[in-house]
Design an enzyme around this catalytic site. Structure first.
Site, mmCIF file in Angstrom:
data_model
loop_
_atom_site.group_PDB
_atom_site.id
_atom_site.type_symbol
_atom_site.label_atom_id
_atom_site.label_comp_id
_atom_site.label_asym_id
_atom_site.label_seq_id
_atom_site.Cartn_x
_atom_site.Cartn_y
_atom_site.Cartn_z
ATOM 1 N N HIS A 33 0.837 -1.205 0.000
ATOM 2 C CA HIS A 33 0.000 0.000 0.000
ATOM 3 C C HIS A 33 0.874 1.259 0.000
ATOM 4 O O HIS A 33 0.587 2.231 -0.699
ATOM 5 C CB HIS A 33 -0.907 0.028 1.244
ATOM 6 C CG HIS A 33 -1.864 -1.125 1.336
ATOM 7 N ND1 HIS A 33 -1.808 -2.059 2.351
ATOM 8 C CD2 HIS A 33 -2.888 -1.498 0.555
ATOM 9 C CE1 HIS A 33 -2.772 -2.946 2.189
ATOM 10 N NE2 HIS A 33 -3.449 -2.635 1.098
ATOM 11 N N GLN A 148 -1.145 -4.377 -9.150
ATOM 12 C CA GLN A 148 -1.252 -5.487 -10.102
ATOM 13 C C GLN A 148 -1.392 -6.822 -9.378
ATOM 14 O O GLN A 148 -1.714 -7.827 -9.992
ATOM 15 C CB GLN A 148 -0.031 -5.495 -11.033
ATOM 16 C CG GLN A 148 -0.130 -4.409 -12.092
ATOM 17 C CD GLN A 148 1.159 -4.193 -12.853
ATOM 18 O OE1 GLN A 148 2.124 -4.939 -12.699
ATOM 19 N NE2 GLN A 148 1.187 -3.155 -13.649
HETATM 20 N N1 ATP Z 1 1.824 -6.560 -2.567
HETATM 21 C C1 ATP Z 1 1.203 -5.569 -3.181
HETATM 22 N N2 ATP Z 1 1.825 -4.862 -4.138
HETATM 23 C C2 ATP Z 1 1.187 -3.851 -4.788
HETATM 24 N N3 ATP Z 1 -0.078 -3.488 -4.541
HETATM 25 C C3 ATP Z 1 -0.748 -4.166 -3.588
HETATM 26 C C4 ATP Z 1 -0.150 -5.232 -2.862
HETATM 27 N N4 ATP Z 1 -1.062 -5.723 -1.989
HETATM 28 C C5 ATP Z 1 -2.176 -4.991 -2.166
HETATM 29 N N5 ATP Z 1 -2.001 -4.059 -3.125
HETATM 30 C C6 ATP Z 1 -2.994 -3.129 -3.650
HETATM 31 O O1 ATP Z 1 -3.471 -2.300 -2.615
HETATM 32 C C7 ATP Z 1 -4.821 -1.942 -2.890
HETATM 33 C C8 ATP Z 1 -5.651 -2.238 -1.687
HETATM 34 O O2 ATP Z 1 -5.667 -3.638 -1.495
HETATM 35 P P1 ATP Z 1 -6.149 -4.354 -0.189
HETATM 36 O O3 ATP Z 1 -6.416 -3.345 0.861
HETATM 37 O O4 ATP Z 1 -7.187 -5.339 -0.505
HETATM 38 O O5 ATP Z 1 -4.818 -5.070 0.255
HETATM 39 P P2 ATP Z 1 -4.398 -6.542 0.150
HETATM 40 O O6 ATP Z 1 -3.109 -6.672 0.830
HETATM 41 O O7 ATP Z 1 -4.529 -6.974 -1.279
HETATM 42 O O8 ATP Z 1 -5.472 -7.217 1.033
HETATM 43 P P3 ATP Z 1 -6.027 -8.666 0.962
HETATM 44 O O9 ATP Z 1 -5.029 -9.491 1.664
HETATM 45 O O10 ATP Z 1 -7.265 -8.450 1.688
HETATM 46 O O11 ATP Z 1 -6.277 -9.038 -0.470
HETATM 47 C C9 ATP Z 1 -5.246 -2.747 -4.110
HETATM 48 O O12 ATP Z 1 -5.130 -1.940 -5.264
HETATM 49 C C10 ATP Z 1 -4.232 -3.862 -4.123
HETATM 50 O O13 ATP Z 1 -4.017 -4.406 -5.406
#
Ligand code: ATP
Ligand code: PAF
Ligand code: BAL
Length: 328
Positions: A33, A148
């Site tokens: 994030h 992505q």
């Molecule tokens: N490792 C990562 N690298 C780049 N972007 C990320 C990564 N993890 C999450 N994101 C992006 O952050 C944004 C918010 O995602 P979210 O809050 O669902 O986090 P998450 O870590 O993917 O959570 P979950 O474990 O619930 O899937 C989304 O656009 C997601 O693609």
């Protein structure tokens, strides 16, 4: 100082400065994030504005999924968002986002939303797109950044913006990983040390496929450079073996095989299925990143190899971009 905004009215009252970028999240923020927020800040510059949304959207969780246990860490999230360059964090309540209860009118993801993640999580993408549409209206950004890591989500958001004329630029940001390859994810918090060891098979499988593709590209490049197979084909055709000649030409003409590349990943996942705790594979699919249609043999151009699996009670996803070479 990062402003914490809890209502749509407070958000509407937020003075705009320069271009506004939004990063939407469900909270429990991590370095993935933070990378989105830093990229947002770099995109709009010091005079622009970066807004992070933190909202665990009930609409995109199915029955029996982890809505209730999803980690909620707002104080730490505001801190991390601020350090990464956010001006404001919009963290509304469920009632604030859905004042009339569950919305009757929703965005429908269509056929792309029924494959892979959509098949495993029916209704997930309709719920996700509905809240993304609402948050785009509420935050009114010039650009919105998404990871992505959630490749199908990103493709659907791009498609929604295009199909429904949302006046926003959608920016994809590459997946951030731990040093050992595990893609950062808020759900990694659920993993025990043993779960985490098994979960490493997801990224290992994707890297094995990438390495196989690199080897295939090298093989085909060498064949083309030495004209080995065309020379052999010519010789065979001179002696009248027409079918063998056609086969030899075909080997040289064909690019790397999606089936071979996919198999390299599958064998790593098969091994992990015997680990303790075992990895339970949901899907492994090589797809066109714009449509999520399967990439079959003969596919050329950019593809995404996507995987989803359960380890213990935790469901994880990951993917890697793979370039099969220029389309013919
Ligand atoms: N490792 C990562 N690298 C780049 N972007 C990320 C990564 N993890 C999450 N994101 C992006 O952050 C944004 C918010 O995602 P979210 O809050 O669902 O986090 P998450 O870590 O993917 O959570 P979950 O474990 O619930 O899937 C989304 O656009 C997601 O693609
Ligand atoms: C885009 C999103 C914030 C919508 O709830 C969510 O699906 C996520 O965090 O990826
Ligand atoms: N990270 C994508 C949102 C979800 O899993 O619900």
């Amino acid at each position: 100082m990062t402003l914490l905004v809890r209502t749509a009215a407070e958000l509407a009252a937020l003075e705009r400065s320069g271009r506004r970028a939004v990063v939407m999240t469900m909270g429990a923020l991590h370095e993935g994030h933070a990378t989105l927020v830093r990229t947002a800040r770099e995109s709009v510059g010091p005079g622009g504005q970066v807004v992070v949304t933190v909202f665990v959207n009930p609409l995109q969780f199915g029955a029996g999924e982890d809505l209730d246990r999803y980690p909620r860490t707002l104080d730490a999230d505001v801190e991390l968002a601020g350090q990464a360059g956010a001006d404001a964090v919009f963290a509304p309540s469920v009632d604030e986002v859905y004042p009339g209860g569950e919305p009757q009118v929703r965005i429908t993801a269509g056929p792309m939303g029924e494959r892979l993640e959509g098949a495993s999580r029916p209704g997930h993408f309709d719920g996700m797109l509905t809240v993304v549409a609402k948050l785009l209206h509420l935050t009114a950004p010039d650009l919105a950044l998404f990871g992505q890591k959630d490749a199908q989500q990103l493709a659907l958001i791009r498609r929604m913006a295009r199909d429904l004329n949302f006046p926003v630029e959608i920016v994809g940001v590459p997946t951030v990983r731990e040093a050992d390859g595990l893609a950062l994810s808020s759900r990694n918090r659920y993993l025990s040390p043993a779960d985490r060891t098994t979960a490493l098979a997801l990224s290992r499988a994707l890297f094995a496929a990438r390495d196989r593709l690199t080897a295939e590209h090298a093989l085909h490049a060498r064949a083309a450079a030495t004209h080995a197979s065309s020379g052999r084909a010519l010789a065979l055709s001179r002696i009248g073996e027409a079918r063998a000649a056609a086969d030899a030409y075909a080997v040289e003409a064909a690019g790397p095989s999606p089936a071979v590349v996919r198999a390299a990943a599958q064998s790593v996942l098969d091994e992990a299925a015997k680990a303790q705790p075992p990895l339970a594979l949901d899907y492994l699919a090589l797809v066109d990143p714009a449509t999520f249609d399967e990439a079959r043999d003969g596919f050329a151009g950019e593809a995404v190899l996507a995987v989803a699996a359960r380890v213990g009670t935790t469901r994880l996803i990951d993917n890697i971009p793979l370039n099969f070479g220029a389309p013919a």
